[in-house]
Design a protein around this motif. Structure first.
Motif, mmCIF file in Angstrom:
data_model
loop_
_atom_site.group_PDB
_atom_site.id
_atom_site.type_symbol
_atom_site.label_atom_id
_atom_site.label_comp_id
_atom_site.label_asym_id
_atom_site.label_seq_id
_atom_site.Cartn_x
_atom_site.Cartn_y
_atom_site.Cartn_z
ATOM 1 N N ARG A 87 0.827 -1.208 0.000
ATOM 2 C CA ARG A 87 0.000 0.000 0.000
ATOM 3 C C ARG A 87 0.864 1.262 0.000
ATOM 4 O O ARG A 87 0.595 2.198 -0.739
ATOM 5 C CB ARG A 87 -0.925 0.005 1.225
ATOM 6 N N GLU A 169 -3.980 -0.710 10.888
ATOM 7 C CA GLU A 169 -4.596 0.043 9.805
ATOM 8 C C GLU A 169 -5.128 -0.823 8.667
ATOM 9 O O GLU A 169 -6.051 -0.416 7.967
ATOM 10 C CB GLU A 169 -3.604 1.078 9.270
ATOM 11 N N VAL A 170 -4.543 -1.989 8.451
ATOM 12 C CA VAL A 170 -4.988 -2.845 7.347
ATOM 13 C C VAL A 170 -4.966 -4.308 7.779
ATOM 14 O O VAL A 170 -4.338 -4.667 8.783
ATOM 15 C CB VAL A 170 -4.095 -2.665 6.095
#
Length: 232
Positions: A87, A169-170
């Motif tokens: 990402r 976060e992910v």
């Protein structure tokens, strides 16, 4: 070829690879201490895939992973550093190499490890960048091809270090954690909040036995680090 390698090393000195550019510094010594602690942890040569993550972004995770990889390579170990952050990759920037091809190309069947990795010239340290950022990073990481690829890497390297996305976060990082044998958490003393540190521990409960310890960035400006015991 020798001239090209020299030019590359000159560029590296201008980056954040303190373990390479200043081997006699206090920071480099602390990375060597971390390296030794990992060696005597539960991770052995038969279990050598280590993921490095942090609660959130900008806590020094990628810089820590890169310097640790350099320190291990200086100890005459064969090391592969993988940018598993599909990402917001950073390893290619630290080493100043192209990111046109990398992990995503391998997982898509468009390339092989041998044709894609970058040989750093620092001991036996090889670097695999993320490659082109996909629109579905979580699905790419979750492919059976990823686990098969890591098994291949494990057979060819003493240590495989994976710079992963931030854990809170992910979902990608949770998948990677399941594939790895050891997990190192990077906290920043000037940024990491206690509640986020606790949340990180809670998220990783399913692989708690894999947590080797915590690297604390005590001073964000000098990147002084040390390996702590499991404090959460």
């Amino acid at each position: 070829m020798a001239i090209q390698k020299l030019k590359y090393k000159d560029r590296v000195k201008k980056r954040n690879l303190v373990a390479y550019s200043s081997p006699d510094s206090l920071i480099s010594e602390q990375f060597r201490t971390i390296r030794t602690n990992i060696k005597f942890s539960s991770v052995s040569k038969e279990r050598n895939i280590i993921m490095i993550t942090s609660p959130t972004t900008a806590e020094g995770k990628s810089t820590t992973a890169a310097n640790l990889a350099v320190s291990m390579a200086q100890n005459k170990e064969k090391v592969l550093l993988i940018d598993g952050n599909l990402r917001s990759p950073a390893i290619h920037s630290i080493f100043k190499v192209s990111n046109k091809e990398g992990l995503t190309n391998i997982l898509s069947g468009l390339s092989t490890l041998e044709n894609t990795l970058f040989r750093s010239g620092i001991g036996e340290l090889d670097v695999l960048t993320s490659g082109p950022i996909p629109f579905n990073p979580g699905e790419i990481i979750g492919l059976p091809a990823m686990q098969e690829f890591l098994i291949q890497c494990e057979e060819n390297y003493d240590i495989v270090l994976i710079d992963s996305p931030s854990i809170l976060e992910v979902t990608d990082t949770k998948i990677l954690a399941d594939y790895c044998h050891g997990i190192i958490l990077v906290f920043n003393s000037g940024k990491t909040e206690l509640k986020k540190a606790v949340a990180t521990k809670r998220v990783l409960q399913f692989v708690e036995d894999k947590i080797i310890g915590v690297i604390l960035n005590e001073n964000p400006e000098t990147r002084i680090t040390k390996l702590l015991k499991k404090i959460l």
